[in-house]
Design an enzyme around this catalytic site. Structure first.
Site, mmCIF file in Angstrom:
data_model
loop_
_atom_site.group_PDB
_atom_site.id
_atom_site.type_symbol
_atom_site.label_atom_id
_atom_site.label_comp_id
_atom_site.label_asym_id
_atom_site.label_seq_id
_atom_site.Cartn_x
_atom_site.Cartn_y
_atom_site.Cartn_z
ATOM 1 N N PRO A 73 0.784 -1.230 0.000
ATOM 2 C CA PRO A 73 0.000 0.000 0.000
ATOM 3 C C PRO A 73 0.818 1.283 0.000
ATOM 4 C CG PRO A 73 -0.159 -1.114 2.116
ATOM 5 C CD PRO A 73 0.503 -2.074 1.168
ATOM 6 N N ASN A 74 0.295 2.232 -0.721
ATOM 7 C CA ASN A 74 0.836 3.600 -0.846
ATOM 8 C C ASN A 74 2.106 3.683 -1.686
ATOM 9 O OD1 ASN A 74 -1.187 4.904 0.850
ATOM 10 N ND2 ASN A 74 -0.244 3.761 2.519
ATOM 11 N N ARG A 107 4.962 10.932 -2.639
ATOM 12 C CA ARG A 107 4.796 10.620 -1.227
ATOM 13 C C ARG A 107 6.086 10.869 -0.449
ATOM 14 N NH1 ARG A 107 4.731 4.447 1.071
ATOM 15 N NH2 ARG A 107 4.212 5.051 3.190
ATOM 16 N N TYR A 156 11.227 8.710 0.786
ATOM 17 C CA TYR A 156 11.069 7.664 -0.227
ATOM 18 C C TYR A 156 11.637 8.024 -1.606
ATOM 19 C CZ TYR A 156 7.957 5.716 3.317
ATOM 20 O OH TYR A 156 7.454 5.210 4.486
ATOM 21 N N ASN A 158 7.975 -5.626 -1.040
ATOM 22 C CA ASN A 158 7.968 -4.530 -0.074
ATOM 23 C C ASN A 158 6.537 -4.485 0.454
ATOM 24 O OD1 ASN A 158 7.879 -2.196 1.385
ATOM 25 N ND2 ASN A 158 8.934 -0.943 -0.132
ATOM 26 N N ALA A 218 3.263 -0.746 4.701
ATOM 27 C CA ALA A 218 2.720 -0.688 6.075
ATOM 28 C C ALA A 218 2.332 -2.076 6.595
ATOM 29 C CB ALA A 218 1.528 0.250 6.109
ATOM 30 N N GLU A 230 12.918 -9.288 1.204
ATOM 31 C CA GLU A 230 12.121 -8.154 1.683
ATOM 32 C C GLU A 230 12.897 -6.855 1.396
ATOM 33 O OE1 GLU A 230 12.048 -8.221 5.923
ATOM 34 O OE2 GLU A 230 10.744 -6.476 6.089
ATOM 35 N N HIS A 250 12.819 -2.549 1.713
ATOM 36 C CA HIS A 250 12.241 -1.272 2.178
ATOM 37 C C HIS A 250 13.076 -0.150 1.607
ATOM 38 C CE1 HIS A 250 9.528 -3.329 4.789
ATOM 39 N NE2 HIS A 250 10.545 -4.067 5.203
ATOM 40 N N ARG A 268 13.540 4.424 12.199
ATOM 41 C CA ARG A 268 12.280 5.170 12.224
ATOM 42 C C ARG A 268 11.460 4.894 13.493
ATOM 43 N NH1 ARG A 268 9.427 4.975 6.559
ATOM 44 N NH2 ARG A 268 8.234 6.622 7.614
HETATM 45 C C1 DQA Z 1 8.327 1.070 3.696
HETATM 46 C C2 DQA Z 1 8.441 1.320 5.201
HETATM 47 C C3 DQA Z 1 7.101 1.089 5.889
HETATM 48 O O1 DQA Z 1 7.231 1.313 7.281
HETATM 49 C C4 DQA Z 1 6.078 2.063 5.346
HETATM 50 O O2 DQA Z 1 4.812 1.830 5.944
HETATM 51 C C5 DQA Z 1 5.985 2.039 3.871
HETATM 52 C C6 DQA Z 1 7.218 1.906 3.076
HETATM 53 C C7 DQA Z 1 9.626 1.411 2.932
HETATM 54 O O3 DQA Z 1 9.730 0.996 1.785
HETATM 55 O O4 DQA Z 1 10.491 2.091 3.469
HETATM 56 O O5 DQA Z 1 4.929 2.236 3.291
HETATM 57 O O6 DQA Z 1 8.053 -0.308 3.478
#
Ligand code: DQA
Length: 155
Positions: free
Chosen positions: A16-17, A24, A29, A81, A84, A105, A107, A114
């Site tokens: 998501p997002n 964003r 990011y 990835n 959230a 995985e 990020h 964080r």
């Molecule tokens: C994320 C880190 C997560 O905590 C966050 O909710 C994201 C992006 C990252 O790629 O740094 O949406 O996965």
């Protein structure tokens, strides 16, 4: 006559997002969009002799179903990835365990540096490895890692 050697297949899944990348929180990011990341991953995959499919969803159930589909498609490795959902989703974790496809995985941000709530991670302990904090380049590193590990296992 020897049969055609099957190409290694990888699937990249973004949660998501991540469709909002570029707009964003760019200080966290970066400015690279999801479309650019997907194009770079496809290009790098082709260089490594891999076939890559890319998927992004804002919905937990869709991600679970995509992981099930990966097994039906004979995917050899997943780059995910979970965004959230990293910090909450037992369902996505269980889906990855159910298909037994090795996954990396990724990020974009350095989650370890964080907020407290991001320190809960439901994926790192079952991943082949985790790449965090290296921006969009993390996805490229993940492809290299999957190729390398697949070749070692099949030697
Ligand atoms: C994320 C880190 C997560 O905590 C966050 O909710 C994201 C992006 C990252 O790629 O740094 O949406 O996965």
């Amino acid at each position: 006559m020897a049969g055609k050697v099957e190409e290694m297949k990888v699937m990249m899944i973004n949660g998501p997002n991540l469709n909002m990348l570029g707009k964003r929180e760019p200080s966290l990011y970066g400015s690279t969009t999801i479309e650019t990341i997907q194009a770079r991953v496809r290009e790098k995959a082709a260089d490594l002799g891999l076939e890559a499919t890319c998927f992004q969803s804002n919905h937990e159930g869709e991600i679970v179903e995509k992981i099930h589909e990966a097994a039906d498609l004979g995917i050899d490795g997943i780059i995910i990835n979970p965004a959230a959902y990293t910090h909450t989703s037992v369902a996505i974790r269980d889906a990855l365990l159910s298909v037994q496809i090795p996954f990396i995985e990724v990020h974009i941000s350095n989650v370890a540096a964080r907020e407290e709530f991001r320190q809960v991670n439901l994926f790192s302990d079952i991943a082949e490895g985790t790449i965090a904090g290296l921006g969009a380049y993390g996805y490229i590193l993940a492809l290299d890692a999957l190729r390398e590990r697949h070749d070692i296992k099949n030697q």
